[in-house]
Design a protein around this motif. Sequence first.
Motif, PDB file in Angstrom:
ATOM      1  N   GLN A   1       0.833  -1.210   0.000  1.00  0.00           N
ATOM      2  CA  GLN A   1       0.000   0.000   0.000  1.00  0.00           C
ATOM      3  C   GLN A   1       0.864   1.255   0.000  1.00  0.00           C
ATOM      4  O   GLN A   1       0.593   2.206  -0.735  1.00  0.00           O
ATOM      5  N   LEU A   2       1.911   1.258   0.816  1.00  0.00           N
ATOM      6  CA  LEU A   2       2.814   2.408   0.860  1.00  0.00           C
ATOM      7  C   LEU A   2       3.517   2.612  -0.481  1.00  0.00           C
ATOM      8  O   LEU A   2       3.683   3.747  -0.940  1.00  0.00           O
ATOM      9  N   TYR A   3       3.906   1.518  -1.130  1.00  0.00           N
ATOM     10  CA  TYR A   3       4.558   1.607  -2.433  1.00  0.00           C
ATOM     11  C   TYR A   3       3.615   2.219  -3.472  1.00  0.00           C
ATOM     12  O   TYR A   3       4.019   3.078  -4.248  1.00  0.00           O
ATOM     13  N   LYS A   4       2.352   1.796  -3.452  1.00  0.00           N
ATOM     14  CA  LYS A   4       1.372   2.367  -4.388  1.00  0.00           C
ATOM     15  C   LYS A   4       1.166   3.852  -4.118  1.00  0.00           C
ATOM     16  O   LYS A   4       1.044   4.651  -5.048  1.00  0.00           O
ATOM     17  N   GLN A   5       1.135   4.243  -2.841  1.00  0.00           N
ATOM     18  CA  GLN A   5       0.989   5.658  -2.504  1.00  0.00           C
ATOM     19  C   GLN A   5       2.213   6.448  -2.975  1.00  0.00           C
ATOM     20  O   GLN A   5       2.079   7.565  -3.478  1.00  0.00           O
ATOM     21  N   MET A   6       3.411   5.859  -2.826  1.00  0.00           N
ATOM     22  CA  MET A   6       4.626   6.536  -3.285  1.00  0.00           C
ATOM     23  C   MET A   6       4.599   6.699  -4.801  1.00  0.00           C
ATOM     24  O   MET A   6       4.999   7.744  -5.322  1.00  0.00           O
TER      25      MET A   6
ATOM     26  N   GLN B   1       2.259  12.342  -9.473  1.00  0.00           N
ATOM     27  CA  GLN B   1       1.736  13.696  -9.286  1.00  0.00           C
ATOM     28  C   GLN B   1       2.860  14.723  -9.342  1.00  0.00           C
ATOM     29  O   GLN B   1       2.706  15.794  -9.930  1.00  0.00           O
ATOM     30  N   ALA B   2       4.002  14.413  -8.743  1.00  0.00           N
ATOM     31  CA  ALA B   2       5.146  15.332  -8.781  1.00  0.00           C
ATOM     32  C   ALA B   2       5.646  15.506 -10.205  1.00  0.00           C
ATOM     33  O   ALA B   2       5.967  16.624 -10.628  1.00  0.00           O
ATOM     34  N   THR B   3       5.683  14.420 -10.975  1.00  0.00           N
ATOM     35  CA  THR B   3       6.107  14.500 -12.378  1.00  0.00           C
ATOM     36  C   THR B   3       5.128  15.350 -13.183  1.00  0.00           C
ATOM     37  O   THR B   3       5.534  16.174 -14.008  1.00  0.00           O
ATOM     38  N   ALA B   4       3.841  15.171 -12.944  1.00  0.00           N
ATOM     39  CA  ALA B   4       2.831  15.961 -13.664  1.00  0.00           C
ATOM     40  C   ALA B   4       2.976  17.446 -13.342  1.00  0.00           C
ATOM     41  O   ALA B   4       2.882  18.294 -14.235  1.00  0.00           O
TER      42      ALA B   4
END
Length: 154
Positions: free
Chosen positions: A60-65, A71-74
């Motif tokens: 779950q943490l990996y998916k959130q990362m 989002q940061a790339t966008a």
Amino acid sequence: MEEAKVIINPISPDKVAEAPGLLAYAHTAGSAVIRPEDKGKITGRAVAAMREQTDMQLSQLYKQMQLLAEQATAIRNRVEISERIYSAQMNFEPVVGHTYHFYQRKNGTDLLSMIGPNEWGRKFPFERCLATVRMMADHTWDVQYHETDFSTTE
């Protein structure tokens, strides 16, 4: 009056438990069977359950990362295109929430226009329409890139 009868226990005091319910084994023939637990089996099951749970949480943490990285790339891409749009020629002041069109001229320079790619008439005056853009409240641009080549006439 009668004297109280004294009862003598025929079982040796060495053979009697003071708290038989707390013994780790059956103390009479009719008692429940008590089997010692296999500590290795208990530990193995507990460790397997713990690993399954922590693996699920790490996933779950990996998916959130991954989502945060996307989002940061966008946002980074939005900043880069916004800088390119602001360095382009524009003969008006863009307004938040309005849609504009971003063109590349034949000489390689960029232009921001209020006129859409299908509104130029017979002759398309640019190399290509790069994108349709909308100014957002933070003065970055929401970009919709074009796959269609508007330079050809139909």
